[in-house]
Design a protein around this motif. Structure first.
Motif, PDB file in Angstrom:
ATOM      1  N   UNK B  36       0.815  -1.208   0.000  1.00 53.10           N
ATOM      2  CA  UNK B  36       0.000   0.000   0.000  1.00 53.10           C
ATOM      3  C   UNK B  36       0.860   1.275   0.000  1.00 53.10           C
ATOM      4  N   UNK B  37       1.800   1.307  -0.928  1.00 49.54           N
ATOM      5  CA  UNK B  37       2.798   2.378  -0.955  1.00 49.54           C
ATOM      6  C   UNK B  37       2.337   3.547  -1.817  1.00 49.54           C
ATOM      7  N   UNK B  38       2.382   4.729  -1.270  1.00 46.24           N
ATOM      8  CA  UNK B  38       2.100   5.940  -2.036  1.00 46.24           C
ATOM      9  C   UNK B  38       3.325   6.841  -1.918  1.00 46.24           C
ATOM     10  N   UNK B  39       3.930   7.143  -3.068  1.00 41.28           N
ATOM     11  CA  UNK B  39       5.114   7.995  -3.044  1.00 41.28           C
ATOM     12  C   UNK B  39       5.252   8.629  -4.424  1.00 41.28           C
ATOM     13  N   UNK B  40       5.816   9.820  -4.473  1.00 45.62           N
ATOM     14  CA  UNK B  40       6.032  10.418  -5.791  1.00 45.62           C
ATOM     15  C   UNK B  40       7.427  11.034  -5.858  1.00 45.62           C
ATOM     16  N   UNK B  41       7.892  11.216  -7.091  1.00 43.84           N
ATOM     17  CA  UNK B  41       9.250  11.705  -7.325  1.00 43.84           C
ATOM     18  C   UNK B  41       9.197  12.906  -8.253  1.00 43.84           C
ATOM     19  N   UNK B  42       9.895  13.982  -7.888  1.00 47.95           N
ATOM     20  CA  UNK B  42       9.833  15.210  -8.692  1.00 47.95           C
ATOM     21  C   UNK B  42      10.895  15.219  -9.798  1.00 47.95           C
TER      22      UNK B  42
END
Lengths: 315, 244
Positions: B36-42
């Motif tokens: 259940x991973x939520x992550x973002x990369x700029x």
């Protein structure tokens, strides 16, 4: 070898092959024609399986389909040879693509088993579609008794096959096929549509196999399912390719000539036990020359060439 | 090759995520590698991805590059949902990667390895080989290279098509220290030119030096996310590495 020397060798070889039948008769001419067909069949097998590493254990399915489509069209529909042969090629190509959609997603032994099952299934189907194929009785084709005709048709097709493989080897398509064999996942994350490339090679090999099947049927004038769908034909294409060196242009040619000539000699000399010698030969190749006769030559040569250069310093 | 600059423009929603994973889950048997991973990369940053062995770092790469399918959740790249895309289409969108266990094409020559990527550029191939010091081995079969050299070949191969977003799985493992410095410099330069990286690395010196932002995974969940100074002192991260 320099480019000029290469072209000269090719020219002499080609002239030799064109002139050869006029010095041979009967049995010898038939043997050379047969050998040329096997050079082509092994090269075709290599075109897909040798480069992609997907071992097709049922290439004879397309050979058989080609033979039957040609025969049925000629016998039942009165079509003449070349149009019938063309239809056989097109149909086998379509069959290969249809088979490729499900099977080219599976790898290794599973792919080999699936293709083997397919070739047995087509044999069964041919046997049971007796309204069209006359089933186990076999089909008798119009007799065309001209050994030169078959020699030159097969020579032409074999030259075309070998030239196609040589061309593919020089293109991006060839590099892509090898990358699939070496590491398919790595190839995919580098943007290579591996599925499409496999399909193209598989379809092309299906077409060539069918063309050989069609010519073979007309040449033999009589075919039956047990013969043109013979599993041993599949095995022979595979063995010839590995004996010579799969994934190389000349490997299957060397393998077909060596194995073809050897079986012929052994069969004539030791009719009842010749398969023992063939078996020993295959085992010896696998053990001592895993890259095949020609593959071994190529490797030693390139190693020697690199050693001749000033050795770069390794870290 | 024309590079689209749309990722430089502000995102319609006002946030600047380039790669976004939303509630992603992937289980192997009973083990949830990603949970259940939520992550973002700029964009144009070097992100570090760290965590103890089995934290799910490589699984995250495999899901992003399309070589694995998630059980649940969504992945989008510049707003394009790529969760179910084929690996080659994801690659053509501009996401490149390397592997932890080297995946070069062993029987091909070094130069042929560089020719496999879709849209490869011969002159850039030679340039990159020169950069990683493999130019003189261009005609040798790749399997004859040393471990470190194979790692470098894979690095060069991943960059030959100039992907916008690069996932590097332990790029410096087994590479000599001088070259590690050189690779880090190269990554920084490429970031300045607008590229984005996620780097998995066990060498903390490399990570702390290179990355502007570090994401820490543990048992498939994100336990910390922030600049290096913050991660260094984060109690949860220390616990994850050394046990409570």
């Amino acid at each position: 070898m320099a480019r000029g020397a290469k072209l000269l060798t090719l020219g002499v070889l080609f002239a030799g092959l064109v002139g050869l039948p006029f010095f041979l008769t009967g049995y010898k001419l038939r043997f050379v024609t047969w050998l040329l067909m096997w050079v082509g069949l092994a090269s075709t097998w290599n075109l897909f399986s040798g480069y992609t590493g997907y071992i097709n254990f049922g290439p004879v399915a397309f050979f058989g389909v080609g033979a039957y489509v040609t025969a049925v069209l000629m016998v039942k529909a009165g079509v003449s040879f070349f149009p019938a042969l063309l239809a056989a090629g097109v149909l086998a190509g379509i069959a290969a693509l249809l088979l490729g959609v499900p099977t080219l997603r599976i790898r290794g032994a599973y792919f080999a088993i699936a293709t083997l099952a397919f070739s047995e299934a087509t044999r069964s189907l041919t046997l049971n579609l007796s309204g069209l194929t006359e089933g186990g009785k076999g089909l008798m084709l119009p007799i065309y008794n001209n050994a030169y005709f078959f020699y030159f048709v097969i020579l032409g097709l074999t030259v075309a096959v070998v030239a196609t493989v040589a061309f593919i080897q020089r293109t991006r398509f060839g590099i892509t096929l090898v990358s699939i064999r070496e590491d398919e996942v790595a190839s995919q994350v580098l943007g290579v549509n591996t599925f499409l490339n496999k399909m193209a090679a598989f379809g092309l090999s299906g077409v060539f196999l069918a063309l050989y099947g069609g010519i073979y049927a007309y040449w033999q004038t009589f075919i039956e399912p047990g013969e043109v769908f013979n599993v041993l034909y599949s095995v022979q294409m595979l063995v010839m390719t590995f004996l010579g060196g799969s994934g190389t242009l000349l490997g299957p040619i060397v393998g077909a000539v060596v194995l073809g000539a050897m079986t012929e000699y052994l069969w004539a000399t030791f009719t009842y036990v010749y398969l023992i010698f063939v078996g020993v030969l295959i085992v010896a190749t696998v053990l001592f020359l895993p890259d095949g006769v020609w593959g071994y030559c190529v490797q030693t040569q390139s190693r020697r060439r690199r050693r001749a250069q000033p050795a770069p310093v390794l870290e | 090759m024309a590079e689209t600059l749309d990722f430089l423009l502000p995102h319609p929603e006002g946030d600047t995520q380039m790669l976004a994973l939303k509630q992603l889950t992937k289980a192997f048997g009973g083990v949830r590698a990603i949970d259940n991973l939520t992550v973002s990369f700029e964009p144009h940053r070097v992100h570090g991805l760290i965590g103890p062995n089995g934290a799910g770092k490589t699984t995250l790469f495999n899901l992003t590059s399309g070589t694995l399918r998630p059980d649940n959740g969504e992945i989008s790249f510049n707003g394009v949902p790529i969760t179910w895309w084929n690996p080659w289409n994801i690659a053509r969108l501009g996401i490149g990667r390397t592997f932890q266990t080297i995946r070069i094409f062993p029987k091909m020559t070094v130069l042929q390895n560089m020719m496999v990527p879709y849209g490869t550029d011969p002159s850039r191939s030679v340039e990159l080989l020169e950069f990683v010091g493999l130019r003189e081995f261009r005609d040798a079969p790749a399997r004859e290279l040393s471990y470190g050299q194979q790692k470098l070949l894979e690095f060069a191969r991943a960059l030959v098509t100039s992907p916008r977003f690069v996932l590097l799985d332990e790029p410096t493992a087994g590479v000599n220290p001088i070259l590690v410095e050189k690779i880090m410099g190269h990554i920084r330069n490429l970031t300045r030119d607008g590229k984005t990286f996620i780097v998995i690395e066990h060498d903390m010196k490399v990570i702390m030096n290179l990355c502007e932002r570090i994401v820490v995974l543990h048992n498939g969940e994100k336990i910390a996310d922030g600049p290096p100074e913050m991660i260094k002192t984060n109690q949860q991260v220390i616990d994850a590495y050394f046990g409570d």
